[in-house]
Motif scaffolding. Structure first.
Motif, PDB file in Angstrom:
ATOM      1  N   SER A 192       0.810  -1.222   0.000  1.00  0.00           N
ATOM      2  CA  SER A 192       0.000   0.000   0.000  1.00  0.00           C
ATOM      3  C   SER A 192       0.843   1.272   0.000  1.00  0.00           C
ATOM      4  O   SER A 192       0.295   2.375  -0.122  1.00  0.00           O
ATOM      5  N   ASP A 193       2.154   1.135   0.149  1.00  0.00           N
ATOM      6  CA  ASP A 193       3.035   2.311   0.090  1.00  0.00           C
ATOM      7  C   ASP A 193       3.322   2.752  -1.339  1.00  0.00           C
ATOM      8  O   ASP A 193       3.934   3.813  -1.542  1.00  0.00           O
ATOM      9  N   ALA A 194       2.914   1.968  -2.320  1.00  0.00           N
ATOM     10  CA  ALA A 194       3.111   2.362  -3.720  1.00  0.00           C
ATOM     11  C   ALA A 194       2.387   3.678  -3.983  1.00  0.00           C
ATOM     12  O   ALA A 194       1.164   3.780  -3.794  1.00  0.00           O
ATOM     13  N   ALA A 195       3.142   4.680  -4.367  1.00  0.00           N
ATOM     14  CA  ALA A 195       2.604   6.040  -4.491  1.00  0.00           C
ATOM     15  C   ALA A 195       3.700   6.929  -5.050  1.00  0.00           C
ATOM     16  O   ALA A 195       4.815   6.471  -5.326  1.00  0.00           O
ATOM     17  N   GLU A 196       3.392   8.204  -5.180  1.00  0.00           N
ATOM     18  CA  GLU A 196       4.410   9.188  -5.537  1.00  0.00           C
ATOM     19  C   GLU A 196       4.706  10.041  -4.301  1.00  0.00           C
ATOM     20  O   GLU A 196       3.785  10.458  -3.598  1.00  0.00           O
ATOM     21  N   TYR A 197       5.982  10.279  -4.077  1.00  0.00           N
ATOM     22  CA  TYR A 197       6.427  10.975  -2.876  1.00  0.00           C
ATOM     23  C   TYR A 197       7.101  12.285  -3.267  1.00  0.00           C
ATOM     24  O   TYR A 197       7.956  12.314  -4.157  1.00  0.00           O
ATOM     25  N   PHE A 198       6.706  13.343  -2.571  1.00  0.00           N
ATOM     26  CA  PHE A 198       7.232  14.670  -2.873  1.00  0.00           C
ATOM     27  C   PHE A 198       7.917  15.256  -1.647  1.00  0.00           C
ATOM     28  O   PHE A 198       7.334  15.284  -0.557  1.00  0.00           O
ATOM     29  N   CYS A 199       9.123  15.738  -1.860  1.00  0.00           N
ATOM     30  CA  CYS A 199       9.829  16.517  -0.855  1.00  0.00           C
ATOM     31  C   CYS A 199       9.539  17.993  -1.127  1.00  0.00           C
ATOM     32  O   CYS A 199       9.397  18.393  -2.293  1.00  0.00           O
ATOM     33  N   ALA A 200       9.427  18.796  -0.071  1.00  0.00           N
ATOM     34  CA  ALA A 200       9.146  20.225  -0.254  1.00  0.00           C
ATOM     35  C   ALA A 200       9.935  21.024   0.771  1.00  0.00           C
ATOM     36  O   ALA A 200      10.210  20.554   1.878  1.00  0.00           O
ATOM     37  N   VAL A 201      10.274  22.237   0.389  1.00  0.00           N
ATOM     38  CA  VAL A 201      11.033  23.122   1.286  1.00  0.00           C
ATOM     39  C   VAL A 201      10.331  24.456   1.412  1.00  0.00           C
ATOM     40  O   VAL A 201       9.780  24.989   0.443  1.00  0.00           O
ATOM     41  N   GLY A 202      10.309  24.968   2.601  1.00  0.00           N
ATOM     42  CA  GLY A 202       9.791  26.303   2.884  1.00  0.00           C
ATOM     43  C   GLY A 202      10.792  27.033   3.741  1.00  0.00           C
ATOM     44  O   GLY A 202      11.844  26.510   4.083  1.00  0.00           O
ATOM     45  N   GLY A 203      10.458  28.224   4.097  1.00  0.00           N
ATOM     46  CA  GLY A 203      11.348  29.030   4.920  1.00  0.00           C
ATOM     47  C   GLY A 203      10.989  30.481   4.750  1.00  0.00           C
ATOM     48  O   GLY A 203      10.174  30.845   3.910  1.00  0.00           O
ATOM     49  N   ARG A 204      11.631  31.327   5.542  1.00  0.00           N
ATOM     50  CA  ARG A 204      11.275  32.750   5.542  1.00  0.00           C
ATOM     51  C   ARG A 204      11.398  33.370   4.162  1.00  0.00           C
ATOM     52  O   ARG A 204      10.593  34.208   3.760  1.00  0.00           O
ATOM     53  N   ILE A 205      12.397  32.962   3.420  1.00  0.00           N
ATOM     54  CA  ILE A 205      12.633  33.608   2.132  1.00  0.00           C
ATOM     55  C   ILE A 205      11.505  33.330   1.140  1.00  0.00           C
ATOM     56  O   ILE A 205      11.305  34.079   0.189  1.00  0.00           O
ATOM     57  N   TYR A 206      10.747  32.263   1.388  1.00  0.00           N
ATOM     58  CA  TYR A 206       9.673  31.922   0.476  1.00  0.00           C
ATOM     59  C   TYR A 206       8.356  32.586   0.836  1.00  0.00           C
ATOM     60  O   TYR A 206       7.366  32.399   0.134  1.00  0.00           O
ATOM     61  N   GLY A 207       8.328  33.325   1.917  1.00  0.00           N
ATOM     62  CA  GLY A 207       7.059  33.885   2.344  1.00  0.00           C
ATOM     63  C   GLY A 207       6.130  32.779   2.766  1.00  0.00           C
ATOM     64  O   GLY A 207       6.465  31.984   3.635  1.00  0.00           O
ATOM     65  N   ASN A 208       4.956  32.689   2.143  1.00  0.00           N
ATOM     66  CA  ASN A 208       4.059  31.606   2.541  1.00  0.00           C
ATOM     67  C   ASN A 208       3.964  30.534   1.457  1.00  0.00           C
ATOM     68  O   ASN A 208       2.984  29.818   1.378  1.00  0.00           O
ATOM     69  N   LYS A 209       4.987  30.388   0.645  1.00  0.00           N
ATOM     70  CA  LYS A 209       4.987  29.369  -0.394  1.00  0.00           C
ATOM     71  C   LYS A 209       5.861  28.186  -0.002  1.00  0.00           C
ATOM     72  O   LYS A 209       6.777  28.307   0.803  1.00  0.00           O
ATOM     73  N   LEU A 210       5.563  27.049  -0.602  1.00  0.00           N
ATOM     74  CA  LEU A 210       6.436  25.885  -0.536  1.00  0.00           C
ATOM     75  C   LEU A 210       6.977  25.605  -1.938  1.00  0.00           C
ATOM     76  O   LEU A 210       6.278  25.818  -2.924  1.00  0.00           O
ATOM     77  N   VAL A 211       8.204  25.102  -2.003  1.00  0.00           N
ATOM     78  CA  VAL A 211       8.766  24.655  -3.275  1.00  0.00           C
ATOM     79  C   VAL A 211       8.849  23.135  -3.241  1.00  0.00           C
ATOM     80  O   VAL A 211       9.435  22.567  -2.311  1.00  0.00           O
ATOM     81  N   PHE A 212       8.272  22.501  -4.236  1.00  0.00           N
ATOM     82  CA  PHE A 212       8.216  21.038  -4.286  1.00  0.00           C
ATOM     83  C   PHE A 212       9.277  20.480  -5.221  1.00  0.00           C
ATOM     84  O   PHE A 212       9.607  21.086  -6.248  1.00  0.00           O
ATOM     85  N   GLY A 213       9.764  19.294  -4.875  1.00  0.00           N
ATOM     86  CA  GLY A 213      10.597  18.542  -5.789  1.00  0.00           C
ATOM     87  C   GLY A 213       9.753  17.896  -6.871  1.00  0.00           C
ATOM     88  O   GLY A 213       8.520  17.981  -6.861  1.00  0.00           O
ATOM     89  N   ALA A 214      10.437  17.241  -7.816  1.00  0.00           N
ATOM     90  CA  ALA A 214       9.746  16.662  -8.977  1.00  0.00           C
ATOM     91  C   ALA A 214       9.013  15.376  -8.640  1.00  0.00           C
ATOM     92  O   ALA A 214       8.205  14.904  -9.432  1.00  0.00           O
ATOM     93  N   GLY A 215       9.307  14.795  -7.480  1.00  0.00           N
ATOM     94  CA  GLY A 215       8.611  13.581  -7.069  1.00  0.00           C
ATOM     95  C   GLY A 215       9.383  12.316  -7.387  1.00  0.00           C
ATOM     96  O   GLY A 215      10.181  12.268  -8.333  1.00  0.00           O
ATOM     97  N   THR A 216       9.143  11.283  -6.581  1.00  0.00           N
ATOM     98  CA  THR A 216       9.683   9.944  -6.804  1.00  0.00           C
ATOM     99  C   THR A 216       8.526   8.964  -6.780  1.00  0.00           C
ATOM    100  O   THR A 216       7.759   8.937  -5.803  1.00  0.00           O
ATOM    101  N   ILE A 217       8.400   8.184  -7.842  1.00  0.00           N
ATOM    102  CA  ILE A 217       7.341   7.181  -7.914  1.00  0.00           C
ATOM    103  C   ILE A 217       7.873   5.880  -7.333  1.00  0.00           C
ATOM    104  O   ILE A 217       8.897   5.349  -7.805  1.00  0.00           O
TER     105      ILE A 217
END
Lengths: 114, 114
Positions: free
Chosen positions: A84-109
């Motif tokens: 059941s772990d078969a899925a796509e996984y995304f890493c994301a980074v936030g921080g003060r410099i991004y304001g209220n946005k997150l930046v996502f990686g391209a994903g790993t299937i």
């Protein structure tokens, strides 16, 4: 420029085997780091997050991730993978410099072999 | 259970048509987001809104506009759809303005432009 890299587009593991998904970030200050999972046909769900403190964080579904500042990494791990772990996984980074946005990686299937 | 609902799961439109994608959340969240998801590119932020009638451009706003007339509803508008807007569109909401908060996602709207 700040960014998130997930070097593996696809990973296949056998059911019961251990799993590590890689995430590297480029960010000049202390990052906020996240892992999200997207099961087939579903939206994304938060697995875990790191802001500060203990560099090993526990998440839902038996996942954990370790923040390594020296390597600019935040790799996701699970000791024993279930089908059941078969899925796509995304890493994301936030921080003060991004304001209220997150930046996502391209994903790993992740594919799980029985 | 918290919920973000995207009214259309699958749409097929013709080039030049006006397209509305609707998103409703029942969590009384101030912040709402529209992302575009493409294979190998991860999630890219189109627009976000931190209050009723307030909006800010994300990383790829060209060709899109948004509307937020009520707190619970955030609409994405393609004024004149083009084939390069064929994609999966994900709506998300978050309670806090800070990017430390968890994003809650809808199941996505897959748009095909012919």
């Amino acid at each position: 420029a700040q960014s998130v890299t997930q070097p593996d587009i696809h990973i296949t593991v056998s059911e019961g085997a251990s799993l590590e998904l890689r995430c590297n970030y480029s960010y000049g200050a202390t990052p906020y780091l996240f892992w999200y999972v997207q099961s087939p046909g579903q939206g994304l769900q938060l697995l875990l997050k790191y802001f500060s403190g203990d560099t090993l964080v526990q998440g839902i579904k038996g996942f954990e991730a370790e923040f390594k500042r020296s390597q600019s990494s935040f790799n996701l791990r699970k000791p024993s993978v279930h089908w059941s772990d078969a899925a796509e996984y995304f890493c994301a980074v936030g921080g003060r410099i991004y304001g209220n946005k997150l930046v996502f990686g391209a994903g790993t299937i992740l594919r799980v072999k029985s | 259970d918290v919920k973000v609902t995207q009214s259309s799961r699958y749409l097929v439109k013709r080039t030049g048509e006006k397209v509305f994608l609707e998103c409703v959340q029942d969590m009384d969240h101030e912040n709402m987001f529209w992302y575009r998801q493409d294979p190998g590119l991860g999630l890219r932020l189109i627009y976000f809104s931190y209050d009723v009638k307030m909006k800010e451009k994300g990383d790829i706003p060209e060709g899109y506009s948004v509307s937020r007339e009520k707190k619970e509803r955030f609409s994405l508008i393609l004024e004149s759809a083009s084939t390069n807007q064929t994609s999966m569109y994900l709506c998300a909401s978050r309670k806090t303005a800070s990017n430390t908060g968890e994003l809650f996602f809808g199941e996505g709207s897959r748009l095909t432009v012919l």
